[in-house]
Design a protein around this motif. Structure first.
Motif, short mmCIF file in Angstrom:
data_model
loop_
_atom_site.label_atom_id
_atom_site.label_comp_id
_atom_site.label_asym_id
_atom_site.label_seq_id
_atom_site.Cartn_x
_atom_site.Cartn_y
_atom_site.Cartn_z
N UNK A 109 -24.32 30.95 90.76
CA UNK A 109 -23.99 32.24 90.89
C UNK A 109 -23.30 32.20 92.42
N UNK A 110 -22.38 33.05 92.83
CA UNK A 110 -21.75 32.99 94.08
C UNK A 110 -22.69 33.28 95.18
N UNK A 111 -22.63 32.43 95.95
CA UNK A 111 -23.45 32.57 97.44
C UNK A 111 -24.87 32.55 97.16
N UNK A 112 -25.37 31.54 96.14
CA UNK A 112 -26.66 31.18 95.76
C UNK A 112 -26.81 29.80 95.36
N UNK B 136 -24.61 25.73 98.32
CA UNK B 136 -25.83 25.02 98.73
C UNK B 136 -26.50 25.40 100.07
N UNK B 137 -25.84 26.17 100.82
CA UNK B 137 -26.44 26.78 102.09
C UNK B 137 -25.72 28.01 102.38
N UNK C 46 -19.29 22.30 103.91
CA UNK C 46 -19.13 20.92 103.23
C UNK C 46 -20.53 20.16 103.58
N UNK C 47 -21.23 19.71 102.43
CA UNK C 47 -22.55 19.05 102.59
C UNK C 47 -22.34 17.43 102.60
N UNK C 48 -23.10 16.92 103.37
CA UNK C 48 -22.84 15.29 103.47
C UNK C 48 -23.29 14.70 102.10
#
Length: 314
Positions: free
Chosen positions: A126-129, A71-72, A98-100
């Motif tokens: 997709x990895x890293x996306x 996600x980031x 880790x996202x909130x």
């Protein structure tokens, strides 16, 4: 005259910004919706009901639940450290940060994956996306009309009337979504959809930690893009004393040079990922009926499961 059979429908691809939808379901469906053991399943059932409604209303022949494998992505953070920084609860060196996410939602995400897998609905990441990048890739050159379902304004940059790519914008709710084409973007922001990424870069977006150019808001960004076409045109005007650019905007753009060197790459949705050619054909019945029946019983998915099966069957 009878309706055409599901297999005879004109081809149409629907791309779901899955996290956007299950967050909306979690906050929009009462947390009293629980499994027999008391586990909250409001996001699971809410997402299923969203898919039921969207499939029923738009009759896609192909559908993908696009996933945030990251996600980031670190490559975006390296370019712009503030990117989504306010949503990080834990930084992880070797995996996505880790996202909130509320605990009762986090426990439901694996159930959502299990339900989609049992149904045979494609889940594509997709990895890293981010899911946005998956959506951008699948929407570009799809060869059929595309409906992108999201509450994220960033994806307005994908709108393409000629290619029949539009956004079903869910900011006001899935039941009250808006159909976003180029005229809609122009009416709302006074820029064309093809200019939206540059517009967002200039004015910023606090929800993504995108600072924008200090002192440049919606109106100024739209005026500059209307006059110079795109961000490279604006930057060229800054260095051209004869350009029709006042000292105020000229100074603000010049002061943001470092930001404007990296931000366009952060804002731009990727359209060139190698996704391995997944089969996006919408299933008409569960890929694994026994697994879906077991999940329905375990998690008390009841009427949501029945409605979704009926929608898939057409």
């Amino acid at each position: 005259m009878t309706d055409p059979s599901p297999d005879a429908r004109p081809e149409r691809l629907m791309l779901l910004d899955t996290a956007s939808l299950y967050f909306r379901a979690f906050f929009g469906v009462p947390d009293s919706v629980t499994a027999p053991d008391g586990t909250p399943v409001n996001a699971v059932r809410g997402l299923m009901d969203f898919v039921t409604r969207l499939v029923g209303d738009y009759a896609p022949t192909h559908l993908a639940c696009c996933w945030d494998d990251d996600w980031r992505p670190q490559w975006r953070v390296d370019l712009l450290p503030s990117y989504k920084a306010h949503r990080v609860v834990e930084e992880v060196a070797t995996d996505p940060d880790v996202e909130e996410v509320p605990d009762p939602l986090a426990t439901q995400v694996p159930v959502i994956r299990d339900v989609l897998e049992a149904l045979g609905i494609a889940v594509v990441g997709h990895a890293e996306m981010e899911a946005d990048d998956v959506i951008g890739t699948l929407a570009t050159g799809a060869g059929m009309p595309v409906d992108v379902v999201t509450g994220d304004r960033d994806l307005f940059q994908l709108v393409d009337d000629e290619a029949e790519v539009r956004i079903l914008y869910t900011a006001r709710g899935v039941g009250r979504h808006e159909r976003v084409d180029d005229a809609w973007v122009v009416g709302r922001y006074a820029v064309h959809a093809a200019q939206y990424a540059d517009f967002a870069t200039l004015r910023g977006d606090s929800s993504d930690g995108l600072p924008g150019v200090a002192g440049v808001g919606d109106k100024t960004a739209a005026t500059l893009l209307g006059r110079f076409g795109d961000l490279p045109g604006i930057l060229a005007a800054v260095d051209d004393p004869a350009a029709d650019l006042g000292p105020g905007p000229r100074g603000k753009i010049r002061a943001a040079a470092d930001y404007l060197e990296v931000a366009p790459r952060v804002v731009a949705v990727r359209r060139d990922l190698d996704l391995g050619g997944p089969d996006l054909t919408l299933p008409r019945s569960p890929a694994d009926p026994d697994a879906f029946a077991a999940l329905t019983e375990r998690w008390g998915l009841g009427s949501s499961a029945e409605r979704l099966l009926a929608a898939l069957a057409g």
